[in-house]
Write an enzyme that holds these catalytic residues in place. Sequence first.
Site, PDB file in Angstrom:
ATOM      1  N   HIS A  64     -15.567 -29.772  15.549  1.00 32.82           N
ATOM      2  CA  HIS A  64     -14.696 -28.756  14.940  1.00 32.82           C
ATOM      3  C   HIS A  64     -13.311 -28.799  15.581  1.00 32.82           C
ATOM      4  O   HIS A  64     -12.291 -28.695  14.897  1.00 32.82           O
ATOM      5  CB  HIS A  64     -15.285 -27.358  15.101  1.00 32.82           C
ATOM      6  CG  HIS A  64     -16.709 -27.234  14.606  1.00 32.82           C
ATOM      7  ND1 HIS A  64     -17.761 -26.944  15.442  1.00 32.82           N
ATOM      8  CD2 HIS A  64     -17.233 -27.397  13.373  1.00 32.82           C
ATOM      9  CE1 HIS A  64     -18.879 -26.909  14.726  1.00 32.82           C
ATOM     10  NE2 HIS A  64     -18.589 -27.189  13.468  1.00 32.82           N
ATOM     11  N   HIS A  96     -18.248 -26.885  18.359  1.00 29.59           N
ATOM     12  CA  HIS A  96     -18.328 -28.057  19.232  1.00 29.59           C
ATOM     13  C   HIS A  96     -17.110 -28.939  19.018  1.00 29.59           C
ATOM     14  O   HIS A  96     -16.198 -28.603  18.246  1.00 29.59           O
ATOM     15  CB  HIS A  96     -19.654 -28.801  19.060  1.00 29.59           C
ATOM     16  CG  HIS A  96     -19.876 -29.380  17.696  1.00 29.59           C
ATOM     17  ND1 HIS A  96     -19.120 -30.405  17.184  1.00 29.59           N
ATOM     18  CD2 HIS A  96     -20.781 -29.069  16.729  1.00 29.59           C
ATOM     19  CE1 HIS A  96     -19.544 -30.708  15.979  1.00 29.59           C
ATOM     20  NE2 HIS A  96     -20.546 -29.905  15.660  1.00 29.59           N
ATOM     21  N   LYS A 119     -23.622 -39.117  14.701  1.00 25.72           N
ATOM     22  CA  LYS A 119     -22.675 -38.047  14.468  1.00 25.72           C
ATOM     23  C   LYS A 119     -22.984 -36.926  15.444  1.00 25.72           C
ATOM     24  O   LYS A 119     -24.128 -36.533  15.612  1.00 25.72           O
ATOM     25  CB  LYS A 119     -22.823 -37.510  13.042  1.00 25.72           C
ATOM     26  CG  LYS A 119     -21.854 -36.371  12.767  1.00 25.72           C
ATOM     27  CD  LYS A 119     -22.146 -35.669  11.453  1.00 25.72           C
ATOM     28  CE  LYS A 119     -21.217 -34.464  11.312  1.00 25.72           C
ATOM     29  NZ  LYS A 119     -21.768 -33.421  10.467  1.00 25.72           N
ATOM     30  N   CYS A 127     -27.657 -27.116   4.518  1.00 26.85           N
ATOM     31  CA  CYS A 127     -26.429 -27.396   3.758  1.00 26.85           C
ATOM     32  C   CYS A 127     -26.132 -26.280   2.783  1.00 26.85           C
ATOM     33  O   CYS A 127     -25.030 -26.198   2.252  1.00 26.85           O
ATOM     34  CB  CYS A 127     -26.557 -28.664   2.927  1.00 26.85           C
ATOM     35  SG  CYS A 127     -26.746 -30.169   3.854  1.00 26.85           S
ATOM     36  N   CYS A 143     -33.156 -34.239   3.996  1.00 32.44           N
ATOM     37  CA  CYS A 143     -31.708 -34.078   3.857  1.00 32.44           C
ATOM     38  C   CYS A 143     -31.028 -35.250   4.555  1.00 32.44           C
ATOM     39  O   CYS A 143     -31.341 -35.544   5.703  1.00 32.44           O
ATOM     40  CB  CYS A 143     -31.264 -32.765   4.496  1.00 32.44           C
ATOM     41  SG  CYS A 143     -29.472 -32.673   4.701  1.00 32.44           S
ATOM     42  N   HIS A 153     -29.116 -33.497   7.698  1.00 30.66           N
ATOM     43  CA  HIS A 153     -29.858 -32.771   8.734  1.00 30.66           C
ATOM     44  C   HIS A 153     -31.241 -33.350   9.015  1.00 30.66           C
ATOM     45  O   HIS A 153     -31.907 -32.940   9.956  1.00 30.66           O
ATOM     46  CB  HIS A 153     -29.990 -31.294   8.339  1.00 30.66           C
ATOM     47  CG  HIS A 153     -28.665 -30.607   8.251  1.00 30.66           C
ATOM     48  ND1 HIS A 153     -27.999 -30.409   7.054  1.00 30.66           N
ATOM     49  CD2 HIS A 153     -27.851 -30.128   9.218  1.00 30.66           C
ATOM     50  CE1 HIS A 153     -26.853 -29.806   7.290  1.00 30.66           C
ATOM     51  NE2 HIS A 153     -26.735 -29.630   8.584  1.00 30.66           N
ATOM     52  N   CYS A 184     -31.606 -28.039   0.487  1.00 31.13           N
ATOM     53  CA  CYS A 184     -31.484 -28.042   1.946  1.00 31.13           C
ATOM     54  C   CYS A 184     -30.886 -26.711   2.392  1.00 31.13           C
ATOM     55  O   CYS A 184     -29.728 -26.420   2.090  1.00 31.13           O
ATOM     56  CB  CYS A 184     -30.598 -29.180   2.455  1.00 31.13           C
ATOM     57  SG  CYS A 184     -30.323 -29.030   4.252  1.00 31.13           S
ATOM     58  N   LYS A 206     -24.489 -30.063  16.348  1.00 30.10           N
ATOM     59  CA  LYS A 206     -25.298 -29.119  17.113  1.00 30.10           C
ATOM     60  C   LYS A 206     -26.778 -29.387  16.878  1.00 30.10           C
ATOM     61  O   LYS A 206     -27.567 -29.367  17.811  1.00 30.10           O
ATOM     62  CB  LYS A 206     -24.923 -27.705  16.675  1.00 30.10           C
ATOM     63  CG  LYS A 206     -25.322 -26.642  17.651  1.00 30.10           C
ATOM     64  CD  LYS A 206     -24.347 -26.581  18.805  1.00 30.10           C
ATOM     65  CE  LYS A 206     -24.868 -25.614  19.878  1.00 30.10           C
ATOM     66  NZ  LYS A 206     -23.937 -25.560  21.013  1.00 30.10           N
TER      67      LYS A 206
HETATM   68  N1  MSP Z   1     -18.378 -24.241   6.079  1.00 25.85           N
HETATM   69  C1  MSP Z   1     -18.294 -25.587   5.604  1.00 25.85           C
HETATM   70  C2  MSP Z   1     -16.897 -25.916   5.155  1.00 25.85           C
HETATM   71  C3  MSP Z   1     -16.332 -25.048   4.111  1.00 25.85           C
HETATM   72  S1  MSP Z   1     -14.688 -25.447   3.735  1.00 25.85           S
HETATM   73  C4  MSP Z   1     -14.323 -24.572   2.382  1.00 25.85           C
HETATM   74  C5  MSP Z   1     -18.702 -26.531   6.725  1.00 25.85           C
HETATM   75  N2  MSP Z   1     -18.645 -26.046   7.978  1.00 25.85           N
HETATM   76  S2  MSP Z   1     -19.016 -26.865   9.309  1.00 25.85           S
HETATM   77  O1  MSP Z   1     -19.013 -25.901  10.377  1.00 25.85           O
HETATM   78  O2  MSP Z   1     -20.182 -27.624   9.130  1.00 25.85           O
HETATM   79  O3  MSP Z   1     -17.795 -27.808   9.551  1.00 25.85           O
HETATM   80  C6  MSP Z   1     -17.748 -29.090   9.028  1.00 25.85           C
HETATM   81  C7  MSP Z   1     -16.462 -29.727   9.467  1.00 25.85           C
HETATM   82  O4  MSP Z   1     -16.367 -29.728  10.899  1.00 25.85           O
HETATM   83  C8  MSP Z   1     -16.328 -31.180   9.088  1.00 25.85           C
HETATM   84  O5  MSP Z   1     -15.890 -31.358   7.765  1.00 25.85           O
HETATM   85  C9  MSP Z   1     -15.304 -31.632  10.089  1.00 25.85           C
HETATM   86  O6  MSP Z   1     -14.051 -31.155   9.732  1.00 25.85           O
HETATM   87  C10 MSP Z   1     -15.775 -30.914  11.345  1.00 25.85           C
HETATM   88  N3  MSP Z   1     -16.801 -31.669  12.061  1.00 25.85           N
HETATM   89  C11 MSP Z   1     -18.046 -31.245  12.399  1.00 25.85           C
HETATM   90  N4  MSP Z   1     -18.675 -32.213  13.118  1.00 25.85           N
HETATM   91  C12 MSP Z   1     -17.867 -33.275  13.261  1.00 25.85           C
HETATM   92  C13 MSP Z   1     -17.961 -34.537  13.884  1.00 25.85           C
HETATM   93  N5  MSP Z   1     -19.011 -34.917  14.574  1.00 25.85           N
HETATM   94  N6  MSP Z   1     -16.906 -35.371  13.764  1.00 25.85           N
HETATM   95  C14 MSP Z   1     -15.788 -35.036  13.063  1.00 25.85           C
HETATM   96  N7  MSP Z   1     -15.676 -33.855  12.478  1.00 25.85           N
HETATM   97  C15 MSP Z   1     -16.671 -32.942  12.570  1.00 25.85           C
HETATM   98  O7  MSP Z   1     -19.003 -27.659   6.440  1.00 25.85           O
END
Ligand code: MSP
Length: 504
Positions: free
Chosen positions: A20, A17, A295, A128, A143, A146, A125, A298
Amino acid sequence: MAYYVTTPIYYVNAEPHLGHAYTTIAADVLARHMRQRGEEVFFLTGTDEHGEPVAQAAERQGVSPRELADRNSERFRELARAVGATNDFFIRTTDAPHEHKVQELVQRIYDNGYVYRGSYEGWYCPRCADFKTASELAEGNRCPIHLVELEREREENWFFRLSAFQEPLEKLFRERPDFVKPEAKYNEARAFIEQGLQDLSLSRARLTWGVPVPWDPTQVIYVWVDALFNYYTALTYARPGEDLARTFWPPTVHLIAKDILKFHAVIWPALLLAAGLELPRRIFTHGYLLMDEHKMSKSLGNVIDPFQVIDTFGSDALRFYLLREVTFGQDGSISPEGFETRYTTELANELGNLASRTIAMVERYRAGRVPAGSVERGLTESFANLPETVARRLDDIDVSGALDEIWRRVKLLNRYVQDRRPWELAKQGNDGALDDVLYGLVDGLRVVAILAAPYLPDASARLLRALASENDGLAEAKLGAGAAGRSVASVGQLFPRVAGAPAG
Ligand code: MSP
């Protein structure tokens, strides 16, 4: 100088989304900017594919974890492509060379005496893939991220002696105030460490979807350990036959959001110390993109589909909007209305119209050739040291601040046209003044296009081509350095009006 920038590797339990896309875009801006400075750059992104959340999502969908990972990893790869990311490699934690290297590193940590067998009980969790401490829990044993109700779980597994790094981590934070940015996040991580570190389970017994513990294949390596090491392993096999770690280790900056601060600021340096590897130079934590104050995620269902936005408006527009609307390092609200307003007023009008008007005037008044002229003092002063200022901001990972510097000059050029009214100078036959104004505008646009290229790669390239000035190195971004006599070409509409966008 070598510059190594990373994004988190994203979980493949769900589709990508905008959140990312945000991190990937910001990392790409840094990578492109550093290449403009002639630095040797490595930009890494990818997917985190093992662990409970992925295994569970696959089960719910009736497919194997591998199938789910293949499918969603490809979506993240497409997202990177769609946003225009120039990543040098895309790592998947299911890559065989990654798995082998992780085993090697974990074995090294074991051999160095930082692993023991034990049992653990705590609030777990599954989303997480992490245990929460009592103080982290949200009301009702939920959590904090979540909001799902957690259960107490108990497991026999291998432990990482995180507590052995209490002293070294305190020292690290004392000696390197830049290790974590912004400062509020540095303080948060430091406070977490000062509370006292507890050992961490390094393996999972209940799970098979992961990398086997080398000395005990009945367990898999904890997904966070597997995932964090991606930043290192990628360098060892991204270019077959080459060990890029020699050039690019340690990382210049890890970009993350605050949800994963503890893993990056505390656990990651401890793992590296345990494995005898150098620590990253900086961890930069940006804020959350919020929609209606929440925030975007998904699981909460409040997402904007980045692919859709890009289909309609192009990737430049999305890159620009996210980095312009939200101060990098802070949370910020985004909305479709906000997007359309910025698209129309800033991209279409302030930059797009300025470019097409300027080029049209050069065509009309000077037969399409950039006249020789001298830049007026006011303009020269406002552009003085601009490339250095932008570079300094980006050295500080102030991705929105650098864009603001650039955009202030776009606005200034718009005011300059209004003030100097070149069409009247033409009517009056004031050729000397008209040459100066047209040259200043063309060259100002050229400078702005170079500096904005990391943010607006497509539009900047088109604009520079139209201005017959394809060299986009940062050293070229000096007002007055552009050659006269070049033939400009029409640039069309850089940011066309889109049905659905309000007229501006
Ligand atoms: N897989 C772990 C990270 C491992 S790194 C060694 C993870 N993945 S995640 O798919 O949940 O991605 C989290 C990251 O996505 C956040 O740290 C950020 O970089 C980005 N974001 C996800 N949602 C976001 C927002 N709503 N706003 C800003 N960044 C966001 O955690």
